[in-house]
Scaffold this active site. Structure first.
Site, PDB file in Angstrom:
ATOM      1  N   HIS A  34       0.871  -1.168   0.000  1.00 37.60           N
ATOM      2  CA  HIS A  34       0.000   0.000   0.000  1.00 37.60           C
ATOM      3  C   HIS A  34       0.915   1.226   0.000  1.00 37.60           C
ATOM      4  O   HIS A  34       2.153   1.082  -0.007  1.00 37.60           O
ATOM      5  CB  HIS A  34      -0.935  -0.024   1.226  1.00 37.60           C
ATOM      6  CG  HIS A  34      -0.236  -0.300   2.527  1.00 37.60           C
ATOM      7  ND1 HIS A  34       0.660   0.585   3.090  1.00 37.60           N
ATOM      8  CD2 HIS A  34      -0.250  -1.387   3.358  1.00 37.60           C
ATOM      9  CE1 HIS A  34       1.131   0.089   4.216  1.00 37.60           C
ATOM     10  NE2 HIS A  34       0.600  -1.122   4.397  1.00 37.60           N
ATOM     11  N   HIS A  37       4.080   1.299   2.306  1.00 36.05           N
ATOM     12  CA  HIS A  37       5.287   0.611   1.826  1.00 36.05           C
ATOM     13  C   HIS A  37       6.012   1.461   0.776  1.00 36.05           C
ATOM     14  O   HIS A  37       7.241   1.609   0.815  1.00 36.05           O
ATOM     15  CB  HIS A  37       4.908  -0.722   1.166  1.00 36.05           C
ATOM     16  CG  HIS A  37       4.335  -1.743   2.092  1.00 36.05           C
ATOM     17  ND1 HIS A  37       3.032  -2.168   2.014  1.00 36.05           N
ATOM     18  CD2 HIS A  37       4.884  -2.451   3.111  1.00 36.05           C
ATOM     19  CE1 HIS A  37       2.796  -3.092   2.932  1.00 36.05           C
ATOM     20  NE2 HIS A  37       3.912  -3.278   3.625  1.00 36.05           N
ATOM     21  N   GLN A  61       7.155 -15.076  12.964  1.00 34.35           N
ATOM     22  CA  GLN A  61       6.585 -13.986  13.770  1.00 34.35           C
ATOM     23  C   GLN A  61       5.077 -14.120  13.962  1.00 34.35           C
ATOM     24  O   GLN A  61       4.444 -13.222  14.516  1.00 34.35           O
ATOM     25  CB  GLN A  61       6.953 -12.625  13.180  1.00 34.35           C
ATOM     26  CG  GLN A  61       6.287 -12.282  11.880  1.00 34.35           C
ATOM     27  CD  GLN A  61       6.886 -11.037  11.253  1.00 34.35           C
ATOM     28  OE1 GLN A  61       8.064 -11.024  10.863  1.00 34.35           O
ATOM     29  NE2 GLN A  61       6.120  -9.974  11.170  1.00 34.35           N
TER      30      GLN A  61
HETATM   31  P1  AMP Z   1       4.728  -4.999   6.688  1.00 34.66           P
HETATM   32  O1  AMP Z   1       4.731  -5.431   5.255  1.00 34.66           O
HETATM   33  O2  AMP Z   1       3.354  -4.711   7.224  1.00 34.66           O
HETATM   34  O3  AMP Z   1       5.560  -5.891   7.582  1.00 34.66           O
HETATM   35  O4  AMP Z   1       5.440  -3.592   6.710  1.00 34.66           O
HETATM   36  C1  AMP Z   1       6.707  -3.396   6.141  1.00 34.66           C
HETATM   37  C2  AMP Z   1       7.245  -2.064   6.614  1.00 34.66           C
HETATM   38  O5  AMP Z   1       6.335  -1.032   6.253  1.00 34.66           O
HETATM   39  C3  AMP Z   1       7.391  -1.985   8.147  1.00 34.66           C
HETATM   40  O6  AMP Z   1       8.574  -1.260   8.451  1.00 34.66           O
HETATM   41  C4  AMP Z   1       6.159  -1.227   8.565  1.00 34.66           C
HETATM   42  O7  AMP Z   1       6.326  -0.509   9.774  1.00 34.66           O
HETATM   43  C5  AMP Z   1       5.995  -0.284   7.400  1.00 34.66           C
HETATM   44  N1  AMP Z   1       4.614   0.182   7.310  1.00 34.66           N
HETATM   45  C6  AMP Z   1       3.486  -0.579   7.245  1.00 34.66           C
HETATM   46  N2  AMP Z   1       2.393   0.210   7.203  1.00 34.66           N
HETATM   47  C7  AMP Z   1       2.838   1.490   7.260  1.00 34.66           C
HETATM   48  C8  AMP Z   1       2.206   2.775   7.269  1.00 34.66           C
HETATM   49  N3  AMP Z   1       0.874   2.897   7.207  1.00 34.66           N
HETATM   50  N4  AMP Z   1       2.992   3.867   7.334  1.00 34.66           N
HETATM   51  C9  AMP Z   1       4.338   3.766   7.408  1.00 34.66           C
HETATM   52  N5  AMP Z   1       4.994   2.596   7.399  1.00 34.66           N
HETATM   53  C10 AMP Z   1       4.260   1.475   7.331  1.00 34.66           C
END
Ligand code: AMP
Length: 283
Positions: A34, A37, A61
């Protein structure tokens, strides 16, 4: 954009870039991209010559009964979006490539992982720090970026990198939100339209807490009871935690006397959503 599935190929490529004195940036993700990312990718691009992303839904995890199997995935779409922001390489290993048979090693940060998300999801941070350590050894980045939406995760990675003397710069990125305030998350895909509406209570309660503070309320109890009231207006919403903590030690604070973390984890239907902000005294 190169798509790399094997650990050894990724390591060889990273070695080559390093020999050419190229600075490598890494954005670790679990995919189903989204704007949050993509914002991380754009933000780190200027800090390096080579931009690598990883997409890996990390079984270590997830706890039993959690959403590992049904976690949303769409590799083709993700790769298209990554190409669009100028990613140089996508590391997309299989589970067997990361955790081959006989795998026995885990990296664990104590202390700050034992509360909030660590309490509700006992192996979560151990899984995160293990896979991130492995990704660091495989992609060999000079710099990596993590979102503040997962604030406890960001602080845990910083602690691990410091404690283990990993020579990697860690950047944080502010939470990216939908226009109506909902923090972007791959897990928002689980929400029905009615639940998505209810999910707005997370960001609304953060705002109400800051408003209360601006009007002079300092007592954590009073702020948290208002937060819980906003979150739990009616059914379909179950609070996992709503806490005010010191943003470095993660210890509880009886009163807000400086920058304070307000952290939420809330089930809306089957989706466990998290959100947080740092509350600031206005004067
Ligand atoms: P994930 O794929 O959910 O594990 O997220 C991958 C990276 O994107 C992690 O460092 C999350 O903290 C970051 N992330 C996910 N959602 C958001 C968001 N809405 N705003 C900023 N960073 C995000």
């Amino acid at each position: 954009m190169r798509i790399i599935e094997s650990v050894s190929e990724m390591q060889q490529q990273a070695d080559l870039w390093r020999r050419e004195s190229r600075r490598i940036a890494l954005v670790p993700t679990m995919g189903y991209f989204h704007e949050g990312h993509l914002a991380l990718m754009r933000a780190i691009r200027d800090h390096a010559d080579i931009l690598v992303i990883s997409i890996f839904v990390n079984p270590a995890q997830f706890g039993p009964g959690e959403d590992f199997e049904r976690y949303p995935r769409n590799l083709e779409r993700d790769l298209g979006l990554a190409r669009g922001v100028g990613v140089d390489a996508a590391f997309v290993p299989t589970t067997g490539e990361i955790y081959p048979e006989g795998y026995q090693t885990f990296v664990e940060v104590k202390g700050i992982t034992q509360t909030l998300c660590g309490k509700s999801r006992p192996n979560f941070f151990r899984g995160v720090t293990t896979v991130v350590s492995k990704l660091f050894n495989i992609v060999k980045p000079h710099v990596a970026i993590f979102g503040e939406k997962d604030f406890q995760q960001l602080m845990t990675i910083r602690r691990m990198v410091g404690d283990l003397n990993m020579d990697i710069q860690i950047l944080g990125h502010p939470t990216v939100r939908e226009a109506d305030g909902l923090a972007m998350s791959s897990r928002n895909a689980y929400l029905t339209s009615d639940q998505r509406f209810k999910a707005l209570r997370l960001s609304r309660s953060l705002k109400e807490a800051q408003d209360l503070l601006d009007r002079g309320e300092r007592r954590s109890d009073a702020i948290l009871s208002r937060v819980r009231e906003v979150l739990a207006e009616d059914g379909d919403v179950r609070i996992d935690y709503a806490e005010l903590r010191d943003p470095h030690s993660f210890e509880e604070v009886p009163e807000v006397t400086g920058p304070t973390l307000l952290a939420l984890a809330v089930f809306v239907g089957v989706a466990r959503l998290i959100d947080n902000c740092i509350l600031h005294l206005s004067s």
